[in-house]
Design a protein around this motif. Structure first.
Motif, short mmCIF file in Angstrom:
data_model
loop_
_atom_site.label_atom_id
_atom_site.label_comp_id
_atom_site.label_asym_id
_atom_site.label_seq_id
_atom_site.Cartn_x
_atom_site.Cartn_y
_atom_site.Cartn_z
N GLN A 7 -17.57 20.04 55.77
CA GLN A 7 -17.55 19.26 57.00
C GLN A 7 -16.50 18.18 56.89
O GLN A 7 -16.07 17.88 55.78
CB GLN A 7 -18.93 18.61 57.20
CG GLN A 7 -19.84 19.50 57.99
CD GLN A 7 -21.30 19.21 57.79
OE1 GLN A 7 -21.66 18.34 57.03
NE2 GLN A 7 -22.12 19.97 58.48
N ALA A 19 -23.70 13.65 51.95
CA ALA A 19 -22.44 14.42 51.94
C ALA A 19 -21.93 14.58 50.51
O ALA A 19 -21.45 15.66 50.13
CB ALA A 19 -21.40 13.72 52.82
N SER A 21 -11.40 18.98 52.85
CA SER A 21 -11.25 17.73 53.60
C SER A 21 -11.05 16.56 52.64
O SER A 21 -10.77 15.45 53.06
CB SER A 21 -12.49 17.47 54.44
OG SER A 21 -13.57 17.11 53.58
#
Ligand code: 0A1
Ligand code: ZN
Length: 863
Positions: free
Chosen positions: A663, A671, A705
């Motif tokens: 994500q 996360a 990411s």
């Protein structure tokens, strides 16, 4: 002729401590930096405190002039030998004026005042702890001499950043020299010279403001090279969090108007708590999602907090002498660990701290470098910035805090700050303040004096008729030569009893084991329970309890605390892998328990799930072996267990990987947990040859990411030698060529690879980006490679490793000696490796010159 070495090492003993005969009231420094050298003029106002000579220390200084109370001193008015300048019969009030010349440009030891960087990109910084100030000027450079410093810095305007401790009082151009400028800094706090710092550089600054609970506005400034200034936000936030945390948890607020942090790329350690002017290794302060892994970023926050916490535990209350190093370090590590535990899951924090302690400190305590948390003698204090002083020191404070409970611990720490603020004190002073509510705390002094890790053994007896459970515990500590026979220590053992049928806790108690053997009786226990001991790792000991594998599997399922669940997985793994070392276990129970636990835990707490899959590193396993250690055998067993875990759970990996989608970057604990678990799942999937796993790795790399995702994928591809791993390595290098810290990762992923060879290591050392003058780069190859014992403990491996130490011995002895300490456990190797390692160390001894390396070698070879 007796066989006396040419330079018999000068040993310093705790028992010989004497108060300094002179105190320094004020110091005025004027440091002028020129192209090829620096001139340091100092004025010291000194007052006699006790009978004796006036002694100043000085190393690598060119003395230009010295005067006392206005009179020039000539040779003969003072004696100069072995790093000391002594003036006998000095009057009671002395003004000393001293001029020296030093050469920061050629100072590769990174102690004192030194140049970092090269070419057009240079800066000048100091590192004075423990004894670097004596490389700047002659001074009574010892921590119990506190003084008020005023510092004038002068340099070419090419270096616009001129910083020193305290407040800026004046700045301007140098008269008649338009290319030069100066700044004058005054530090209103009394400090020892090891906390002095100055910086001459061309840096950008990130600023912020913090208002303390006392209403003081503090300017926060984080200095870095302009290309790095965008990586300072994490550190800045951590600083503000740490400032607030210390007010809430210890009632300690910051005391100056300014708090500065400077990032430097060449630094021997992590960071340094100089008063109001911390100097940081870039690796320990810079952080950005694209360039820094989550683990690194988390440690940036912890180190920022650590250095900040030193302002009270270290700076305002400092150490009387260097034997008391643990006074500031143990307490400050305990404080930073507690801070970090409040920033993430406290179970995961405890897991990580205990894993480090077990892997490094237990190993140190079991080998020839074992020393008490407060050493009693040393040749070179730099050799004692060890995991024993830091991490075991923190464990002692933790045991005290847990014994007292939060309210009384806070009363004790308040008392410590109240009594000793502004002083240089001892471990005894610390314990005496902490024991105001409970004198038993003074008994913890033996933990500071006695080396060796206690082994706690035990068993349980259940009496059905009486409904009592008796737990018998005993403690044993190996006798380390040179020390008194070990005594029993006070060992808090956090204990819970679990009902076998319901899985519920039926009793919970903190047992205090403070004799060689003791029994503890629990009344009203309805059936024979499973006992969970040493919960949250309540003491830094090895536990040897009479468990069945089934009991451990039971605890993995029912323990309420995440740390304790991890602890039982580690016990199971150790039983399996260290078979033949006296314990026998089959992996079935462990594998089954993991399979049952993992799916639910992964959904609930991904970070903890990731930790439960931990299998101790080859290095950590080695530390538990005391004889006939065969690196190949241990690696084979470890690899095989890893393979079994991967194969047993192979049906879960694809599903789990899908449930942990990538994500957009987010710094939340959830996360981070997802990323950590995903990386392990990826590695497991590659290990089990799960269909598609290579593509997952490539996609994770390509679509990452953040660095945690990208580097996780790269590492997995390198370790599993997937077909195009080298293309990915090249891509990584090209993408991040301009970023030294990322290139360090590029070196380390290769040097620590599972299949690394000495040819690869040699090639990395010859790579054009390898740099002997940058400790981070040296460590990125050498420390990374020492994590592979099957390569390290070979002829070629040791040749490379010892040649690096030889090379650094002269240039940077602090670093050389720290690298050498990794070889301490050579004596546990099986033959012929043991003899080979011995011969290499003896050969190194013939070539070594620094007292740092010689002292470490001397200890290591006594094994
Ligand atoms: N006091 C610092 C550690 C430190 C020790 C020595 C140094 O240079 C030789 C540098 C830093 C800390 O505990 O963070
Ligand atoms: Zn510290």
């Amino acid at each position: 002729m007796p066989d006396v070495p040419p330079h018999a090492p000068h040993k310093i003993n705790l028992k010989d401590y004497q108060k300094p005969s002179f105190d320094v009231v004020t110091v005025d420094l004027d440091i002028k930096l020129f192209e090829a050298y620096a001139q340091v003029d100092s004025t010291l106002q000194m007052v006699r405190q006790a009978a004796g000579d006036l002694v100043l220390f000085g190393e690598d200084l060119e003395l230009l002039a010295i005067s006392m109370n206005g009179d020039q001193l000539a040779i003969g008015d003072y004696q100069q030998e072995a790093g000391k300048l002594t003036i006998v019969n000095a009057p009671d009030q002395v003004t000393l004026e001293i001029q020296v010349r030093i050469c920061p440009q050629t100072n590769t030891a990174l102690e004192g005042f030194y140049m970092a960087g090269s070419g057009d990109d240079t800066m000048f910084v100091t590192q004075c702890e423990p004894e670097g100030f004596r490389k700047i000027t002659f001074y009574p450079d010892r921590p119990d001499v506190l003084a008020i410093f005023t510092t004038r810095l002068e340099a070419d305007k090419r270096y616009p950043t001129l910083l020193a401790n305290g407040n800026l009082v004046e700045a301007g151009e140098v008269a008649d020299e338009p290319s030069r400028h100066y700044a004058i800094w005054h530090d209103p706090t009394n400090k020892p010279s090891y906390l002095f710092a100055c910086v001459v550089a061309d840096l950008d600054v990130l600023t912020d403001v913090y208002t303390t609970s006392e209403g003081r506005e503090v300017a926060l400034e984080l200095y870095a090279k302009s290309a790095d200034i965008d990586k300072c936000n994490v550190g800045m936030q951590a600083l503000k969090d740490a400032m607030e945390w210390d007010e809430v948890n210890y009632g300690r607020a910051y005391d100056l108007d300014r708090y500065m942090i400077v990032a430097v790329s060449q630094f021997n350690m992590g960071a340094m708590e100089n008063k109001g002017l911390n100097i940081f290794n870039t690796a320990c302060v810079l952080s950005s999602p694209e360039t820094t892994t989550d683990a690194r970023s988390f440690s940036v926050k912890a180190i920022i907090a650590h250095e900040y916490f030193h302002n009270w535990t270290g700076n305002r209350i400092t150490c009387r002498d260097w034997f008391q190093l643990c006074l500031k370090e143990g307490f400050t590590v305990y404080r930073d660990q507690s801070f970090s535990a409040d920033q993430q899951s406290s179970a995961v924090q405890r897991i990580d701290d205990v894993a480090t302690l077990r892997a490094h400190q237990f190993s140190e305590d079991a080998g020839p470098l074992a020393h008490p948390v407060r050493p009693e003698s040393f040749v070179e204090i730099n050799n004692f910035y060890t995991t024993t002083v830091y991490e075991k020191g923190a464990e002692i404070v933790r045991m005290i805090a847990n014994t007292l409970g939060p309210v009384d611990f806070r009363k004790g720490t308040d008392e410590y700050f109240r009594r000793y603020d502004g002083q240089a004190v001892t471990v005894e002073d610390f314990l005496s303040a902490l024991s105001i509510t409970d004198d038993k705390i003074e008994e913890f002094i033996d933990w500071y004096r006695q080396p060796g890790t206690p082994v706690v053994s035990g068993h349980q007896d259940y009496d059905d008729a009486a409904q009592t459970l008796t737990i018998t515990l005993s403690q044993q500590t190996r006798h380390v030569s040179g020390f008194e026979a070990p005594k029993p220590l006070p060992i808090p053992v956090a204990t819970a009893l679990f009902d076998k049928d319901s899985g519920d806790i039926v009793a919970e108690r903190m047992l205090l084991l403070d004799q060689a053997t003791q029994t503890f009786v629990f009344e009203g226990v309805a059936s024979d329970p499973v006992v969970s001991l040493l919960r949250d790792f309540s003491a830094p000991v090895q536990l040897n309890y009479d468990y069945q594998d089934e009991d451990l599997a039971f605890l993995l399922k029912h323990e309420t605390n995440g740390f304790n669940r991890w602890q039982v997985t580690q016990m199971l793994v150790n039983r399996i892998l260290l078979q033949g070392q006296g314990i026998k276990s089959s992996p079935d129970i462990y594998l089954q328990a993991l399979a049952q636990t993992l799916p639910a835990l992964a959904a609930d707490d991904a970070m903890l799930a990731a930790r439960l899959l931990d299998i101790p590193s080859a290095q950590e396993l080695a530390s538990a072996i005391h004889k006939d250690y065969d690196p190949e055998l241990i690696k084979a067993k470890r690899d095989s267990l890893y393979q079994q875990v991967a194969d047993t759970l192979q049906d879960q990996w694809a599903e789990l990987y899908k449930k942990l989608p990538m994500q957009p970057y987010d710094d939340s604990a959830d996360a981070r947990g997802t990323r950590a678990l995903r990386n392990i799942v990826l590695d497991m999937a590659l290990t089990a040859n799960v269909k598609g796993a290579v593509e997952w790795a490539q996609q994770q790399y390509d679509n990452a990411s953040c660095m945690t995702e990208r580097f996780g994928a790269l590492k997995a591809m390198v370790n599993h030698q997937v077909a195009n791993a080298s293309e990915y390595l090249t891509d990584f290098y090209t993408r991040f060529q301009a970023n030294d810290l990322v290139i360090d990762l590029w070196f380390s992923v290769q040097a620590s690879a599972d299949n690394v060879s000495t040819d690869v290591i040699q090639a990395l050392l010859e790579h054009e980006d390898f740099d002997w003058n940058t400790p981070n780069r040296v460590r990125s190859v050498i420390s990374a490679f020492s994590s592979q014992p099957t390569v390290l403990w070979t002829q070629e491996g040791l040749d490379i490793y010892t040649s690096v130490i030889k090379k650094l011995d002269d240039a940077n002895p602090v670093l050389a000696s720290r690298l050498l300490q990794v070889l301490a456990r050579w004596n546990t190797l099986a033959e012929p490796r043991r003899q080979m390692a011995h011969d290499k160390l003896v050969d190194l001894q013939k070539h070594a010159a620094s007292k740092h390396v010689l002292e470490s070698l001397d200890s290591v070879l006594k094994a």
